[in-house]
Scaffold this active site. Structure first.
Site, PDB file in Angstrom:
ATOM      1  N   ASP A   1       0.747  -1.238  -0.147  1.00 17.78           N
ATOM      2  CA  ASP A   1      -0.146  -0.059  -0.007  1.00 17.78           C
ATOM      3  C   ASP A   1       0.724   1.276  -0.170  1.00 17.78           C
ATOM      4  O   ASP A   1       2.050   1.334   0.315  1.00 17.78           O
ATOM      5  CB  ASP A   1      -1.070   0.014   1.166  1.00 17.78           C
ATOM      6  CG  ASP A   1      -0.363  -0.621   2.454  1.00 17.78           C
ATOM      7  OD1 ASP A   1       0.935  -0.340   2.695  1.00 17.78           O
ATOM      8  OD2 ASP A   1      -0.900  -1.061   3.351  1.00 17.78           O
TER       9      ASP A   1
ATOM     10  N   GLU B   1      -9.836  -1.777   4.079  1.00 21.57           N
ATOM     11  CA  GLU B   1     -10.696  -1.385   5.198  1.00 21.57           C
ATOM     12  C   GLU B   1     -12.233  -2.009   5.349  1.00 21.57           C
ATOM     13  O   GLU B   1     -12.538  -2.540   4.362  1.00 21.57           O
ATOM     14  CB  GLU B   1     -11.045   0.160   5.116  1.00 21.57           C
ATOM     15  CG  GLU B   1      -9.874   1.180   5.263  1.00 21.57           C
ATOM     16  CD  GLU B   1      -9.421   1.065   6.520  1.00 21.57           C
ATOM     17  OE1 GLU B   1      -9.614   0.345   7.508  1.00 21.57           O
ATOM     18  OE2 GLU B   1      -8.552   2.264   6.923  1.00 21.57           O
TER      19      GLU B   1
END
Length: 251
Positions: free
Chosen positions: A72, A148
Site C-alpha cells: 500500500d 478497510e
C-alpha cells in the site's frame, strides 16, 4: 495450533516472533533466490526488517534476485516524500540490503489517475507470477494492507478511503498529527493476497487481540477483511501472548 482454517503460533514475545519470521524469510530466499515477496509497513514488521538486515550483514541472506511488492501507499504522496511508505521502506530496509532497485515494486501515490495506477500494479504482479510469500499485519479494526472494513471488498488493487482508526495508527509518520494523514491510499486487493502461495500474518500487543479473535473465530465478512484469509490454504498467524489472548478462550 489449528484454529478454524488458520494455523496459529503464539510466541513468548514479539522479538522472538520477529526473529523466527526473519529466519523463515531468509530460508525461503535460500531455497528460491528469485522469491517474490509481499511486504507490509507500519510498526509490526519493523523488528522483522531489523533481523533481516542483520542476517544480510552476516552474509546469511542474499536479496540480489528477490522481487518485492509493497502492499500500500498513501494517495497524494510522491515516493520521495518522507512520510510515504516508500520512504519508510528505504529507511528501515531497502537501503541496508542488496535488493536491486528495478526489483522493488511500489504504488505511486502521486499518480494522476489512481485507477490506472492500480491496474498497472496488478499487471506487474501478474507478470511476476504472483507472490511466493506474503507478510501481513492486521489493524485493530481487522484491516489488512489498507483494505478497510465495509459492506463489500474489491478483488483488485484499488483506492481506499482510510478509516479514522487507520489514520490514527499511522499518525506518527506525520508528526503525530492525524489531520496531516491522507484521507485515502492505494492498496493491494484481496485477490492478490489470496493468490499468494504462503502467508504469514503477524500481530502483537493487546490492541490487536479483538481483531485477531474476529479473524480466527468470527464469520468471513467484509466488516473484518482479515477474515477472508480463512479461505486461503496456507496461512500462518504468528502472535505474542497479548494479541493471542482470545485464541484459546483465555482472558
Amino acid at each position: 495450533m489449528l484454529t478454524g482454517a488458520l494455523n496459529v503460533r503464539v510466541f513468548a514475545s514479539e522479538p522472538e516472533a520477529a526473529a523466527a519470521c526473519a529466519a523463515l524469510v531468509a530460508a525461503a530466499i535460500r531455497e528460491k533466490p528469485s522469491l517474490v515477496l509481499g511486504l507490509p509497513t507500519g510498526r509490526t514488521p519493523l523488528n522483522v526488517y531489523r533481523e533481516l538486515v542483520a542476517l544480510h550483514q552476516r552474509g546469511q541472506v542474499d536479496f540480489s534476485r528477490v522481487t518485492t511488492f509493497n502492499l500500500d501507499e498513501f494517495l497524494g504522496l510522491a515516493p520521495d516524500d518522507p512520510s510515504s511508505y516508500r520512504a519508510y521502506m528505504e529507511r528501515h530496509f531497502f537501503q541496508h540490503i542488496n535488493l536491486a532497485p528495478e526489483r522493488i515494486h511500489f504504488f505511486d501515490g502521486s499518480a494522476e489517475r489512481a485507477e490506472r495506477e492500480c491496474v498497472r500494479y496488478d499487471l506487474k504482479l501478474l507478470e511476476a507470477g504472483g507472490l511466493d510469500l506474503l507478510l501481513l499485519g492486521i489493524g485493530p479494526n481487522g484491516h489488512v494492507a489498507f483494505i478497510e472494513p465495509g459492506d463489500s471488498l474489491q478483488a483488485g488493487s484499488h483506492r481506499a478511503r482510510l478509516s479514522r482508526e487507520s489514520r490514527l495508527a499511522v499518525a506518527s509518520l506525520f508528526g503525530d498529527d492525524v489531520w496531516k494523514v491522507p484521507l485515502a491510499a492505494l492498496t493491494l486487493g484481496m485477490a492478490g493476497m489470496l493468490q499468494a502461495r504462503r502467508v504469514i500474518l503477524l500481530a502483537f500487543g493487546v490492541s490487536k487481540a479483538a481483531a485477531v479473535t474476529a479473524m480466527l473465530r468470527g464469520p468471513i465478512t467484509p466488516m473484518c477483511p482479515a477474515s477472508f484469509l480463512q479461505l486461503h490454504g496456507n496461512v500462518e498467524v504468528w502472535l505474542d501472548a497479548e494479541s493471542g489472548r482470545g485464541v484459546d478462550g483465555s482472558r
